[in-house]
Design a protein around this motif. Structure first.
Motif, PDB file in Angstrom:
ATOM      1  N   TYR A 212     -42.944  28.671  39.022  1.00 60.10           N
ATOM      2  CA  TYR A 212     -42.478  27.287  38.934  1.00 60.10           C
ATOM      3  C   TYR A 212     -41.147  27.130  39.657  1.00 60.10           C
ATOM      4  O   TYR A 212     -40.320  28.032  39.636  1.00 60.10           O
ATOM      5  CB  TYR A 212     -42.270  26.887  37.456  1.00 60.10           C
ATOM      6  CG  TYR A 212     -43.513  27.050  36.611  1.00 60.10           C
ATOM      7  CD1 TYR A 212     -44.616  26.213  36.798  1.00 60.10           C
ATOM      8  CD2 TYR A 212     -43.584  28.042  35.641  1.00 60.10           C
ATOM      9  CE1 TYR A 212     -45.761  26.365  36.031  1.00 60.10           C
ATOM     10  CE2 TYR A 212     -44.728  28.208  34.872  1.00 60.10           C
ATOM     11  CZ  TYR A 212     -45.812  27.363  35.069  1.00 60.10           C
ATOM     12  OH  TYR A 212     -46.936  27.513  34.313  1.00 60.10           O
ATOM     13  N   ASN A 213     -40.951  25.960  40.252  1.00 62.47           N
ATOM     14  CA  ASN A 213     -39.641  25.606  40.805  1.00 62.47           C
ATOM     15  C   ASN A 213     -38.960  24.646  39.836  1.00 62.47           C
ATOM     16  O   ASN A 213     -39.330  23.482  39.734  1.00 62.47           O
ATOM     17  CB  ASN A 213     -39.795  24.914  42.171  1.00 62.47           C
ATOM     18  CG  ASN A 213     -40.112  25.921  43.277  1.00 62.47           C
ATOM     19  OD1 ASN A 213     -39.905  27.118  43.115  1.00 62.47           O
ATOM     20  ND2 ASN A 213     -40.614  25.427  44.397  1.00 62.47           N
ATOM     21  N   ASN A 214     -37.982  25.158  39.096  1.00 60.66           N
ATOM     22  CA  ASN A 214     -37.222  24.294  38.182  1.00 60.66           C
ATOM     23  C   ASN A 214     -35.810  24.849  38.060  1.00 60.66           C
ATOM     24  O   ASN A 214     -35.383  25.623  38.915  1.00 60.66           O
ATOM     25  CB  ASN A 214     -37.936  24.185  36.812  1.00 60.66           C
ATOM     26  CG  ASN A 214     -38.231  25.549  36.215  1.00 60.66           C
ATOM     27  OD1 ASN A 214     -37.491  26.508  36.445  1.00 60.66           O
ATOM     28  ND2 ASN A 214     -39.307  25.643  35.459  1.00 60.66           N
ATOM     29  N   ASP A 219     -38.715  29.443  44.089  1.00 54.53           N
ATOM     30  CA  ASP A 219     -39.160  30.169  45.279  1.00 54.53           C
ATOM     31  C   ASP A 219     -38.861  29.252  46.464  1.00 54.53           C
ATOM     32  O   ASP A 219     -39.517  28.232  46.658  1.00 54.53           O
ATOM     33  CB  ASP A 219     -40.670  30.468  45.185  1.00 54.53           C
ATOM     34  CG  ASP A 219     -41.161  31.308  46.359  1.00 54.53           C
ATOM     35  OD1 ASP A 219     -40.502  31.275  47.423  1.00 54.53           O
ATOM     36  OD2 ASP A 219     -42.192  31.981  46.217  1.00 54.53           O
ATOM     37  N   TYR A 220     -37.822  29.634  47.239  1.00 58.28           N
ATOM     38  CA  TYR A 220     -37.366  28.757  48.337  1.00 58.28           C
ATOM     39  C   TYR A 220     -38.353  28.752  49.510  1.00 58.28           C
ATOM     40  O   TYR A 220     -38.250  27.933  50.402  1.00 58.28           O
ATOM     41  CB  TYR A 220     -35.970  29.197  48.812  1.00 58.28           C
ATOM     42  CG  TYR A 220     -34.916  28.995  47.742  1.00 58.28           C
ATOM     43  CD1 TYR A 220     -34.257  27.778  47.603  1.00 58.28           C
ATOM     44  CD2 TYR A 220     -34.611  30.016  46.835  1.00 58.28           C
ATOM     45  CE1 TYR A 220     -33.314  27.581  46.600  1.00 58.28           C
ATOM     46  CE2 TYR A 220     -33.673  29.834  45.837  1.00 58.28           C
ATOM     47  CZ  TYR A 220     -33.026  28.614  45.725  1.00 58.28           C
ATOM     48  OH  TYR A 220     -32.100  28.419  44.719  1.00 58.28           O
ATOM     49  N   THR A 221     -39.307  29.675  49.490  1.00 64.37           N
ATOM     50  CA  THR A 221     -40.300  29.715  50.574  1.00 64.37           C
ATOM     51  C   THR A 221     -41.497  28.823  50.242  1.00 64.37           C
ATOM     52  O   THR A 221     -42.354  28.591  51.076  1.00 64.37           O
ATOM     53  CB  THR A 221     -40.808  31.155  50.806  1.00 64.37           C
ATOM     54  OG1 THR A 221     -41.489  31.596  49.619  1.00 64.37           O
ATOM     55  CG2 THR A 221     -39.651  32.108  51.085  1.00 64.37           C
ATOM     56  N   ARG A 222     -41.562  28.331  48.962  1.00 64.10           N
ATOM     57  CA  ARG A 222     -42.738  27.533  48.554  1.00 64.10           C
ATOM     58  C   ARG A 222     -42.307  26.274  47.809  1.00 64.10           C
ATOM     59  O   ARG A 222     -42.380  26.207  46.570  1.00 64.10           O
ATOM     60  CB  ARG A 222     -43.647  28.384  47.656  1.00 64.10           C
ATOM     61  CG  ARG A 222     -44.228  29.594  48.386  1.00 64.10           C
ATOM     62  CD  ARG A 222     -45.388  30.186  47.629  1.00 64.10           C
ATOM     63  NE  ARG A 222     -46.373  29.189  47.248  1.00 64.10           N
ATOM     64  CZ  ARG A 222     -47.226  29.341  46.222  1.00 64.10           C
ATOM     65  NH1 ARG A 222     -47.202  30.433  45.507  1.00 64.10           N
ATOM     66  NH2 ARG A 222     -48.113  28.393  45.937  1.00 64.10           N
ATOM     67  N   PRO A 223     -41.852  25.260  48.559  1.00 65.47           N
ATOM     68  CA  PRO A 223     -41.406  24.033  47.903  1.00 65.47           C
ATOM     69  C   PRO A 223     -42.522  23.313  47.160  1.00 65.47           C
ATOM     70  O   PRO A 223     -42.267  22.398  46.378  1.00 65.47           O
ATOM     71  CB  PRO A 223     -40.876  23.178  49.066  1.00 65.47           C
ATOM     72  CG  PRO A 223     -41.384  23.807  50.312  1.00 65.47           C
ATOM     73  CD  PRO A 223     -41.699  25.240  50.019  1.00 65.47           C
ATOM     74  N   LEU A 225     -44.466  24.442  44.799  1.00 69.15           N
ATOM     75  CA  LEU A 225     -44.769  24.926  43.439  1.00 69.15           C
ATOM     76  C   LEU A 225     -44.497  23.836  42.404  1.00 69.15           C
ATOM     77  O   LEU A 225     -43.572  23.039  42.556  1.00 69.15           O
ATOM     78  CB  LEU A 225     -43.915  26.156  43.108  1.00 69.15           C
ATOM     79  CG  LEU A 225     -44.302  27.464  43.802  1.00 69.15           C
ATOM     80  CD1 LEU A 225     -43.322  28.567  43.427  1.00 69.15           C
ATOM     81  CD2 LEU A 225     -45.716  27.885  43.425  1.00 69.15           C
ATOM     82  N   PRO A 226     -45.292  23.814  41.298  1.00 58.52           N
ATOM     83  CA  PRO A 226     -45.043  22.808  40.245  1.00 58.52           C
ATOM     84  C   PRO A 226     -43.762  23.135  39.480  1.00 58.52           C
ATOM     85  O   PRO A 226     -43.267  24.262  39.540  1.00 58.52           O
ATOM     86  CB  PRO A 226     -46.269  22.968  39.332  1.00 58.52           C
ATOM     87  CG  PRO A 226     -46.714  24.378  39.534  1.00 58.52           C
ATOM     88  CD  PRO A 226     -46.405  24.713  40.973  1.00 58.52           C
ATOM     89  N   SER A 227     -43.254  22.130  38.724  1.00 54.67           N
ATOM     90  CA  SER A 227     -42.018  22.388  37.971  1.00 54.67           C
ATOM     91  C   SER A 227     -42.312  23.050  36.627  1.00 54.67           C
ATOM     92  O   SER A 227     -41.430  23.602  35.993  1.00 54.67           O
ATOM     93  CB  SER A 227     -41.263  21.087  37.742  1.00 54.67           C
ATOM     94  OG  SER A 227     -41.975  20.309  36.804  1.00 54.67           O
ATOM     95  N   ALA A 233     -40.621  30.093  32.908  1.00 49.41           N
ATOM     96  CA  ALA A 233     -40.599  30.129  34.365  1.00 49.41           C
ATOM     97  C   ALA A 233     -40.849  31.541  34.877  1.00 49.41           C
ATOM     98  O   ALA A 233     -40.787  31.793  36.053  1.00 49.41           O
ATOM     99  CB  ALA A 233     -39.252  29.648  34.853  1.00 49.41           C
ATOM    100  N   LEU A 234     -41.112  32.464  33.959  1.00 41.25           N
ATOM    101  CA  LEU A 234     -41.293  33.853  34.388  1.00 41.25           C
ATOM    102  C   LEU A 234     -42.768  34.211  34.404  1.00 41.25           C
ATOM    103  O   LEU A 234     -43.546  33.735  33.596  1.00 41.25           O
ATOM    104  CB  LEU A 234     -40.599  34.807  33.410  1.00 41.25           C
ATOM    105  CG  LEU A 234     -39.088  34.706  33.296  1.00 41.25           C
ATOM    106  CD1 LEU A 234     -38.589  35.831  32.431  1.00 41.25           C
ATOM    107  CD2 LEU A 234     -38.435  34.797  34.650  1.00 41.25           C
ATOM    108  N   ASP A 235     -43.104  35.064  35.314  1.00 47.37           N
ATOM    109  CA  ASP A 235     -44.395  35.722  35.300  1.00 47.37           C
ATOM    110  C   ASP A 235     -44.552  36.386  33.920  1.00 47.37           C
ATOM    111  O   ASP A 235     -43.610  37.018  33.444  1.00 47.37           O
ATOM    112  CB  ASP A 235     -44.332  36.788  36.403  1.00 47.37           C
ATOM    113  CG  ASP A 235     -45.591  37.587  36.489  1.00 47.37           C
ATOM    114  OD1 ASP A 235     -46.452  37.203  37.271  1.00 47.37           O
ATOM    115  OD2 ASP A 235     -45.712  38.594  35.774  1.00 47.37           O
TER     116      ASP A 235
END
Length: 483
Positions: A212-214, A219-223, A225-227, A233-235
């Protein structure tokens, strides 16, 4: 900082065992280091940067933030030399280190060959750093970390979490060499003045899996991603390894905070202003200063007891127990950072036998009752209290903020008071004293362990500022040590 600017800097008061690599690391965030001369016998060094401009930036930065090597303050000023002429045979080891570091900077390629001394930069296995933040008085956000570490190369991913009551992060660079440089330059540095110290190691992980991007992971390479809307937010595999997420950090920079480490002031100010989160002295820095505390024991709770407990995490200005709902109270702190800190440390703790809930209130301030209106002592103004712990800028108390624990730190003990007196005093608060230890240096301070955290909270409320005679008022806080 006297003397005319020069690209050669004179560094004094170095610890005896310091290495060339550590001295070079002081200059790395500001640009290319072109020469170094160590004067081991004199505990001094000369460092030459590629441009005068870089040297001026470095001197200006370190005049605001005293640099430390091996926990010792060091002093940096302009040298009278305009360039360093070094005898290569005398200075061979330093030159080898410098070449190694320069090779890393220039090519970002791992170093090979045997000319490099053992203290030089060697390629790290992992591009992932594990970062722990000590003395975390101001919130440190994912954006602040990204800002600081991007100086050393492309930051691909960051995951933040709380483990053992400490804020930690995993940060992945595109290249292990960048991770190496960042560790070299930033380990042990403070992000803000006198607090938020970075402790950096290489992680065993070589790749982070961000879902998740929150505000906790990105992940700055994958804008795309859901929030994740507040889901972990961890695997799951990483989440199991680290304790559950309890981080309650606010996305803003702290009041009175210096510009983040290794970022030129103007750039940091622009970035912070763009994000709308500049902390103005005396103004609550984003976030709310008022807390709502509920599920209180209404038979026992008083404004004074709330002032004492919440005062461990900030300077309490006002307390109001709600007239129509006496199991709830509003508490106004001095600034937004302090309310965040109190909330993250006290939410879910037990006070007078009940688990209290602490959240941010919608109110901006706590109103005092109108003149002549008796509210039965439910509202109290503590604005001018002499018991505020954080009034002095840079006070030692900033560095000793710990979660509630069964072990208490006692100070300001007069010479006439013995261990037995203190054990009896604390046992009278209704708990059991399990252990006690005076500090070796003097008997003014001690550690005292109760059998549970709840007992320790009760003892702190009852005995902080207790008059022990001889004009000594006992000071009580939570300790991170155990006896």
């Amino acid at each position: 900082m006297d003397g005319a600017p020069s690209r050669v800097l004179h560094i004094r008061k170095l610890p005896g065992e310091v290495t060339e690599t550590e001295v070079i690391a002081l200059g790395l965030p500001f640009g290319k280091v072109t020469n170094i001369l160590m004067l081991k016998g004199k505990n001094q060094a000369f460092l030459e940067l590629a441009t005068e401009e870089a040297a001026i930036t470095m001197v200006n930065y370190y005049s605001a933030v005293t640099p430390h090597l091996r926990n010792q303050p060091i002093y940096i000023q302009y040298s009278n030399h305009k360039e360093l002429k070094t005898d290569n045979t005398l200075n061979q080891r330093a030159q080898a280190v410098l070449q190694a570091v320069t090779a890393v900077q220039a090519t970002n390629a791992p170093i090979s060959g045997t000319t490099v001394s053992e203290s030089a930069v060697t390629p790290a296995q992992s591009p992932v750093l594990r970062i722990i933040i000590d003395n975390m008085y101001y919130p440190v956000t994912l954006d602040v970390l990204h800002q600081i570490f991007s100086k050393f190369g492309a930051v691909l991913k960051i995951i933040t979490f709380t483990k053992n009551n400490q804020f930690q992060a995993l940060l992945q660079f595109g290249d292990p060499v960048n991770a190496q440089q960042a560790k070299l330059a930033l380990d042990g540095q403070n992000i803000y003045n006198a607090c938020c110290t970075l402790r950096i190691d290489f992680s065993k992980l070589v790749n982070l899996n961000v879902k998740y991007n929150n505000d906790k992971s990105r992940d700055y390479t994958r804008p795309d991603l859901p929030s994740g809307d507040g889901q972990p937010a961890l695997d799951p595999a990483i989440a199991a390894a680290f304790a559950k997420e309890t981080s309650l950090l606010a996305p803003y920079l702290g009041r009175g905070a210096l510009s983040p480490l290794a970022i030129p002031n103007a750039a940091a100010a622009a970035a912070a202003a763009a994000a709308g989160r500049v902390g103005m002295p005396g103004v609550s820095a984003g976030g709310n200063t008022v807390l709502l505390v509920s599920n209180l024991n209404e038979e026992m709770v008083t404004p004074q007891s709330l002032f004492t407990l919440f005062g461990v995490y900030g300077d309490v200005q006002r307390v109001k127990i709600l007239y129509n709902k006496k199991d709830s109270a509003l508490i106004q702190m001095a600034d937004g950072n302090q309310s965040q800190l109190a909330m993250s440390h006290l939410n879910g703790q037990k006070m007078y036998g009940k688990i209290i809930r602490v959240t941010l209130s919608k109110h901006q301030t706590v109103q005092l009752p109108r003149e002549g209106l008796d509210d039965q002592g439910l509202t109290k103004d503590f604005g001018n209290s002499p018991l505020h712990r954080f009034k002095k800028p840079g006070s030692k108390n900033f560095q000793n903020i710990f979660p509630p624990s069964a072990t208490l730190h006692l100070s300001n003990i007069p010479p006439s008071v013995a261990e037995e007196d203190l054990r009896t005093l604390f046992a009278n608060t209704g708990g059991t004293v399990k252990a006690f230890k005076f500090f070796q240096r003097d008997h003014k301070m001690a550690l005292l362990q109760m059998s549970t955290v709840e007992e320790a909270i009760q003892a702190l409320i009852d005995l902080h500022n207790y008059n022990l005679g001889e004009n000594h008022h006992l000071r009580v806080s939570f300790s991170k040590s155990t006896i």
